[in-house]
Enzyme design. Structure first.
Site, PDB file in Angstrom:
ATOM      1  N   HIS A 241       0.831  -1.210   0.000  1.00  8.96           N
ATOM      2  CA  HIS A 241       0.000   0.000   0.000  1.00  8.96           C
ATOM      3  C   HIS A 241       0.866   1.261   0.000  1.00  8.96           C
ATOM      4  O   HIS A 241       0.768   2.103   0.881  1.00  8.96           O
ATOM      5  CB  HIS A 241      -0.963  -0.004   1.189  1.00  8.96           C
ATOM      6  CG  HIS A 241      -2.040  -1.031   1.043  1.00  8.96           C
ATOM      7  ND1 HIS A 241      -1.995  -2.258   1.643  1.00  8.96           N
ATOM      8  CD2 HIS A 241      -3.186  -1.015   0.315  1.00  8.96           C
ATOM      9  CE1 HIS A 241      -3.071  -2.952   1.323  1.00  8.96           C
ATOM     10  NE2 HIS A 241      -3.808  -2.226   0.519  1.00  8.96           N
ATOM     11  N   ASN A 242       1.675   1.380  -1.019  1.00  7.78           N
ATOM     12  CA  ASN A 242       2.634   2.482  -1.104  1.00  7.78           C
ATOM     13  C   ASN A 242       2.270   3.430  -2.261  1.00  7.78           C
ATOM     14  O   ASN A 242       1.212   3.281  -2.882  1.00  7.78           O
ATOM     15  CB  ASN A 242       4.034   1.900  -1.293  1.00  7.78           C
ATOM     16  CG  ASN A 242       4.039   0.855  -2.405  1.00  7.78           C
ATOM     17  OD1 ASN A 242       3.346   1.026  -3.418  1.00  7.78           O
ATOM     18  ND2 ASN A 242       4.783  -0.217  -2.234  1.00  7.78           N
ATOM     19  N   PHE A 243       3.172   4.364  -2.536  1.00  7.64           N
ATOM     20  CA  PHE A 243       2.873   5.356  -3.582  1.00  7.64           C
ATOM     21  C   PHE A 243       2.726   4.715  -4.971  1.00  7.64           C
ATOM     22  O   PHE A 243       1.941   5.175  -5.797  1.00  7.64           O
ATOM     23  CB  PHE A 243       3.953   6.444  -3.591  1.00  7.64           C
ATOM     24  CG  PHE A 243       3.713   7.510  -4.616  1.00  7.64           C
ATOM     25  CD1 PHE A 243       2.600   8.346  -4.536  1.00  7.64           C
ATOM     26  CD2 PHE A 243       4.586   7.685  -5.689  1.00  7.64           C
ATOM     27  CE1 PHE A 243       2.356   9.325  -5.485  1.00  7.64           C
ATOM     28  CE2 PHE A 243       4.360   8.665  -6.645  1.00  7.64           C
ATOM     29  CZ  PHE A 243       3.239   9.481  -6.547  1.00  7.64           C
TER      30      PHE A 243
END
Ligand code: 5GP
Ligand code: MN
Length: 495
Positions: A241-243
């Site tokens: 759940h990152n950029f």
């Protein structure tokens, strides 16, 4: 010389350290300091499973995952917080004494324990008494609220890296993105792995520009850039759940808008709501899902009364960013438009809670036989479905793009289930490394979640069959074959 493997938790995360038993104390300390993202003036303490403090040294006993140590940063950056010297030295002397006794006796004596708790209680008192704030220990409300967000304790490296990315982004954004890239950006076969973070921000800027949002909503380029940079800063460095995930979801939404010709079917403000919701939908995700938040009774679950704690948080962070004038891409909207965007984004982001999947899909199914783009309710559920589809669309991408994403997802899942085991919380079955594999995870998810969802959307937009349904069917075949092969292999080994 042997290599030691040490399992430990820090900030609630399970970590593994490896070092040779002949390395120096300083090297070992540096290793754990880095793991805790601690500065050179922070004090680290390591506890064994029974709660006794142990020395951080090459002589630290190797352990396994079930008997993890716990690493804590007990004081942060003493240089910037003026700890009264007496208290400071008392703590240090105690710390030193405890380490020495530990070396000889192997156990913290009761008297030292007693002294430690007295010092700690005294320190807590100082931290809570406002009129003693001049001591430099008082923690004000704002600081205490910081614990809601893992990003607030940003390490210096982090800030430097973000600044570098910002400069790179601003430099690149003045250059022209080729027509070829602009067109490619409108398709689900776009490969995110080819692009660096600053480049992704430029591409997001292209999306806002090419959908005419800057012109229609009077957004100044600089404000859009500040907004995009803040969004980037508020995604955490976690496996899934990152950029990059944020970028993929937004890019899929962008692709779907073009493929389905939504520009001619919905109003521009609806497209703006959908794209911005995709961009913000997982802001500040901590890497542990809602079930964990609720079971572990985290601050987020407490704050949102167990009701979609993460999604509420993502949305609150989004409007927190928008509340800064220099980032506020909504500032030139009329109050009616602002209300519509805020209401729409809240609905779309809250709709990404997978616990509500069937509820939303069923609502959409009912509208389909009589779907009308002018009908407010129909439009609203379609917007939610579009964000949901984008959110879980990795398998609609080419296999070379999709498969690494699955590795990232499983890494985050396993990290959660490991922590659940460690803390004695219920273990989420689809995250358990002893129960799931890549193929088993995907065959079920594709059969029971992706195909039913994508099939319904394709009823409204038949052109999506080739763009999202077919690749997902191919992925199902790929993982079914992999699953069969694994089962046959297991059968052959048994017989
Ligand atoms: P998100 O947390 O990204 O907002 O919501 C999507 C959720 O759907 C993920 O957390 C994850 O649980 C699930 N999901 C998304 N993509 C996949 C996938 O490819 N495989 C599996 N097994 N689950 C997925
Ligand atoms: Mn997501």
């Amino acid at each position: 010389m042997t290599t030691k493997v040490i399992y430990f938790t820090v900030n609630g995360k399970l970590e593994k350290a490896e070092f040779r038993s002949d390395c120096s104390i300083a090297d070992v300390k540096d290793l754990f300091r880095a793991a805790a993202e601690a500065g050179p003036h922070d004090i680290l303490k390591m506890y064994n499973p029974s709660g006794s403090m142990v020395n951080i040294s090459p002589r630290l006993e190797a352990n396994d995952m079930d008997s993890c140590y716990r690493l804590e940063v007990v004081a942060s950056d003493l240089q910037s917080v003026a700890v009264p010297t007496e208290l400071d030295s008392m703590e240090n002397r105690l710390h030193h004494l405890e380490s020495k006794v530990l070396e000889e006796a192997g156990k913290t004596p009761d008297i030292v324990f007693e002294l430690k708790s007295q010092v700690e209680a005294f320190k807590r008192k100082l931290e809570n008494v406002k009129h003693l704030s001049w001591l430099g220990l008082f923690k004000d409300k704002n600081e205490q609220q910081a614990k809601f967000s893992p990003k607030t304790r940003r390490s210096r490296q982090n800030v430097q890296e973000q600044e570098r990315v910002r400069r790179q982004f601003l430099h690149m954004s003045s250059l022209q993105v080729t027509e070829e890239v602009r067109e490619h950006l409108k398709t689900p076969i776009f490969d995110n792995w080819q692009w660096e973070e600053a480049e992704m921000m430029v591409l997001l800027q292209v999306m806002y520009t090419d959908l005419d949002f800057l012109m229609v909503f009077h957004i100044e380029l600089e404000v859009l850039q500040n907004f995009l940079f803040e969004v980037y800063c508020h995604y955490n460095n976690i496996p899934f759940h990152n950029f990059q995930h944020c970028f993929c979801v937004t890019q899929m939404m962008y692709g779907l808008i073009w493929l389905t010709d939504l520009r001619n079917k919905l109003e521009r403000i609806d497209l703006f709501i959908m794209l911005t919701s995709a961009l913000c939908h997982d802001l500040d995700h901590p890497g542990y899902n809602n079930v964990y938040q609720i079971n572990a009774q985290t601050d987020l679950a407490l704050r949102y009364n167990d009701i979609s704690p993460l999604e509420n948080h993502h949305c609150a962070i989004a409007f927190g960013i928008l509340s800064k004038p220099e980032c506020n891409i909504l500032k030139n909207l009329s109050s009616e438009q602002y209300k519509q965007v805020r209401g729409g984004m809240i609905k779309c982001i809250l709709a990404t809670d997978m616990a509500r999947h069937n509820e939303i899909l069923n609502k959409f199914k009912v509208t389909l036989p009589v779907f009308d783009f002018k009908n407010k309710e129909h439009k609203e559920v379609l917007m939610k479905i579009m964000v949901k589809v984008s959110d879980i669309s990795n398998e609609a991408r080419p296999m070379a793009v999709a498969e690494p994403w699955l590795d990232c997802l499983l890494q985050e899942f396993f990290n959660q289930s490991d922590t659940e085991k460690l803390k004695g919380l219920p273990v989420t079955p689809f995250m358990d490394r002893d129960k799931v594999s890549k193929p088993s995870s995907q065959t079920n998810f594709i059969r029971f979640v992706l195909l039913p969802l994508f099939t319904e959307l394709t009823k409204l937009f038949p052109c999506l069959e080739q763009h999202i349904l077919e690749p997902v069917r191919r992925a199902l075949e790929y993982y079914s074959n992999m699953e069969k092969a694994t089962q046959e292999e297991a059968g052959a080994t048994k017989s």
